[in-house]
Design a protein around this motif. Sequence first.
Motif, mmCIF file in Angstrom:
data_model
loop_
_atom_site.group_PDB
_atom_site.id
_atom_site.type_symbol
_atom_site.label_atom_id
_atom_site.label_comp_id
_atom_site.label_asym_id
_atom_site.label_seq_id
_atom_site.Cartn_x
_atom_site.Cartn_y
_atom_site.Cartn_z
ATOM 1 N N VAL A 61 -18.143 -44.331 -15.693
ATOM 2 C CA VAL A 61 -18.580 -44.286 -17.089
ATOM 3 C C VAL A 61 -17.431 -44.505 -18.076
ATOM 4 O O VAL A 61 -17.643 -44.451 -19.287
ATOM 5 N N GLY A 62 -16.216 -44.742 -17.576
ATOM 6 C CA GLY A 62 -15.159 -45.162 -18.489
ATOM 7 C C GLY A 62 -13.956 -44.265 -18.633
ATOM 8 O O GLY A 62 -13.020 -44.602 -19.369
ATOM 9 N N LEU A 63 -13.947 -43.108 -17.978
ATOM 10 C CA LEU A 63 -12.720 -42.320 -17.958
ATOM 11 C C LEU A 63 -11.740 -42.988 -17.003
ATOM 12 O O LEU A 63 -12.149 -43.529 -15.972
ATOM 13 N N ASP A 64 -10.458 -42.983 -17.350
ATOM 14 C CA ASP A 64 -9.503 -43.582 -16.425
ATOM 15 C C ASP A 64 -8.952 -42.517 -15.474
ATOM 16 O O ASP A 64 -9.176 -41.317 -15.658
ATOM 17 N N ALA A 65 -8.265 -42.972 -14.448
ATOM 18 C CA ALA A 65 -7.797 -42.057 -13.406
ATOM 19 C C ALA A 65 -6.868 -40.989 -13.967
ATOM 20 O O ALA A 65 -6.925 -39.821 -13.562
ATOM 21 N N ALA A 66 -6.008 -41.365 -14.911
ATOM 22 C CA ALA A 66 -5.083 -40.394 -15.493
ATOM 23 C C ALA A 66 -5.830 -39.303 -16.260
ATOM 24 O O ALA A 66 -5.426 -38.136 -16.245
ATOM 25 N N GLN A 67 -6.928 -39.653 -16.909
ATOM 26 C CA GLN A 67 -7.723 -38.645 -17.615
ATOM 27 C C GLN A 67 -8.400 -37.696 -16.639
ATOM 28 O O GLN A 67 -8.506 -36.498 -16.903
ATOM 29 N N VAL A 68 -8.884 -38.229 -15.520
ATOM 30 C CA VAL A 68 -9.479 -37.365 -14.500
ATOM 31 C C VAL A 68 -8.441 -36.368 -13.993
ATOM 32 O O VAL A 68 -8.701 -35.161 -13.897
ATOM 33 N N VAL A 69 -7.256 -36.851 -13.669
ATOM 34 C CA VAL A 69 -6.193 -35.968 -13.191
ATOM 35 C C VAL A 69 -5.817 -34.963 -14.271
ATOM 36 O O VAL A 69 -5.587 -33.778 -13.981
ATOM 37 N N GLU A 70 -5.781 -35.409 -15.516
ATOM 38 C CA GLU A 70 -5.425 -34.491 -16.604
ATOM 39 C C GLU A 70 -6.459 -33.382 -16.742
ATOM 40 O O GLU A 70 -6.116 -32.226 -17.026
ATOM 41 N N ALA A 71 -7.733 -33.709 -16.549
ATOM 42 C CA ALA A 71 -8.770 -32.678 -16.589
ATOM 43 C C ALA A 71 -8.540 -31.640 -15.496
ATOM 44 O O ALA A 71 -8.743 -30.434 -15.713
ATOM 45 N N LEU A 72 -8.112 -32.081 -14.327
ATOM 46 C CA LEU A 72 -7.835 -31.153 -13.235
ATOM 47 C C LEU A 72 -6.606 -30.299 -13.538
ATOM 48 O O LEU A 72 -6.625 -29.078 -13.317
ATOM 49 N N ILE A 73 -5.548 -30.918 -14.046
ATOM 50 C CA ILE A 73 -4.353 -30.148 -14.408
ATOM 51 C C ILE A 73 -4.695 -29.105 -15.469
ATOM 52 O O ILE A 73 -4.201 -27.973 -15.422
ATOM 53 N N HIS A 74 -5.567 -29.461 -16.393
ATOM 54 C CA HIS A 74 -5.950 -28.524 -17.452
ATOM 55 C C HIS A 74 -6.574 -27.250 -16.892
ATOM 56 O O HIS A 74 -6.497 -26.185 -17.520
ATOM 57 N N LEU A 75 -7.172 -27.337 -15.713
ATOM 58 C CA LEU A 75 -7.879 -26.191 -15.142
ATOM 59 C C LEU A 75 -6.963 -25.194 -14.442
ATOM 60 O O LEU A 75 -7.419 -24.121 -14.054
ATOM 61 N N VAL A 76 -5.681 -25.529 -14.280
ATOM 62 C CA VAL A 76 -4.784 -24.620 -13.562
ATOM 63 C C VAL A 76 -4.792 -23.209 -14.154
ATOM 64 O O VAL A 76 -4.926 -22.224 -13.412
ATOM 65 N N PRO A 77 -4.675 -23.023 -15.487
ATOM 66 C CA PRO A 77 -4.658 -21.651 -16.009
ATOM 67 C C PRO A 77 -5.974 -20.908 -15.816
ATOM 68 O O PRO A 77 -6.009 -19.675 -15.868
ATOM 69 N N PHE A 78 -7.048 -21.634 -15.603
ATOM 70 C CA PHE A 78 -8.368 -21.013 -15.513
ATOM 71 C C PHE A 78 -8.847 -20.878 -14.070
ATOM 72 O O PHE A 78 -9.446 -19.871 -13.700
ATOM 73 N N ALA A 79 -8.602 -21.898 -13.254
ATOM 74 C CA ALA A 79 -9.095 -21.905 -11.868
ATOM 75 C C ALA A 79 -8.002 -21.642 -10.849
ATOM 76 O O ALA A 79 -8.300 -21.366 -9.692
ATOM 77 N N GLY A 80 -6.736 -21.752 -11.259
ATOM 78 C CA GLY A 80 -5.627 -21.486 -10.346
ATOM 79 C C GLY A 80 -5.133 -22.745 -9.641
ATOM 80 O O GLY A 80 -5.794 -23.779 -9.628
ATOM 81 N N PHE A 81 -3.954 -22.613 -9.038
ATOM 82 C CA PHE A 81 -3.354 -23.746 -8.342
ATOM 83 C C PHE A 81 -4.130 -24.173 -7.096
ATOM 84 O O PHE A 81 -4.302 -25.375 -6.875
ATOM 85 N N PRO A 82 -4.603 -23.264 -6.230
ATOM 86 C CA PRO A 82 -5.278 -23.729 -5.009
ATOM 87 C C PRO A 82 -6.488 -24.622 -5.293
ATOM 88 O O PRO A 82 -6.622 -25.697 -4.694
ATOM 89 N N ARG A 83 -7.379 -24.189 -6.190
ATOM 90 C CA ARG A 83 -8.553 -25.006 -6.488
ATOM 91 C C ARG A 83 -8.153 -26.342 -7.122
ATOM 92 O O ARG A 83 -8.750 -27.386 -6.832
ATOM 93 N N THR A 84 -7.143 -26.306 -7.986
ATOM 94 C CA THR A 84 -6.706 -27.543 -8.626
ATOM 95 C C THR A 84 -6.084 -28.496 -7.611
ATOM 96 O O THR A 84 -6.347 -29.707 -7.629
ATOM 97 N N LEU A 85 -5.252 -27.983 -6.719
ATOM 98 C CA LEU A 85 -4.652 -28.836 -5.697
ATOM 99 C C LEU A 85 -5.719 -29.433 -4.777
ATOM 100 O O LEU A 85 -5.640 -30.610 -4.390
ATOM 101 N N ASN A 86 -6.731 -28.645 -4.420
ATOM 102 C CA ASN A 86 -7.820 -29.167 -3.594
ATOM 103 C C ASN A 86 -8.597 -30.248 -4.340
ATOM 104 O O ASN A 86 -9.010 -31.260 -3.753
#
Length: 213
Positions: free
Chosen positions: A74-99
């Motif tokens: 739908v038009g998000l680029d790969a870097a934006q997808v990764v950025e969304a995952l990095i953004h979740l580190v404070p909320f979901a933690g490193f293990p879930r983000t790394l997975n």
Amino acid sequence: MKEIAGEDALATVEALEDIAPDLGRFVVEFAYGDVHARPGLDVRQRQLVTIGALTAAGDTAPQLRFHIGAALHVGLDAAQVVEALIHLVPFAGFPRTLNALAAARTVFEERGVRIEPIEVEPGGDRHSRGEDKLREVDGEHGIEVIESLNDVAPDLGRYIVEFPFGDIYTRPGLDLRQRQLVTLGGLIAFGDTAPQQKVHFNAALRVGLSPRR
């Protein structure tokens, strides 16, 4: 489903025909016919919310791969997808983000998508930078929350200012409205974060999302 995930979108539904055809119908009619078809959020915003929720859930790798693929479609680029995952580190933690990043890597490789990672030069006054961003996102109430920790866990307050707001929220790649959608998707998926949801619903309104969005 085809709009969101392309011509192969129905493969997941078709795979249910021999064991649970009605479940496949529910996916089409309810998840996509009723929910995804609603107004208020565009298809990119919906995928950011979904990626946030699936990452926070922590045990949804096949579904996360599907929706990362949909995000690209739908038009998000790969870097934006990764950025969304990095953004979740404070909320979901490193293990879930790394997975989740492992799931994203699989999708990128399968689709031949080349990513140009966003990399921020470390340094600067993280605390001052974090306070400025905290005020921008949460207003003075955010500062009051940090100050309320002074008598019991002052270092935790400092960590919140410096890491989520000084390091994460200040990164490029996503705007503040997109970041709040990712945040709310993750917090709601956890299911026991009502106080934090309230803070971030207020933040979402503050950065420009409306009550309908």
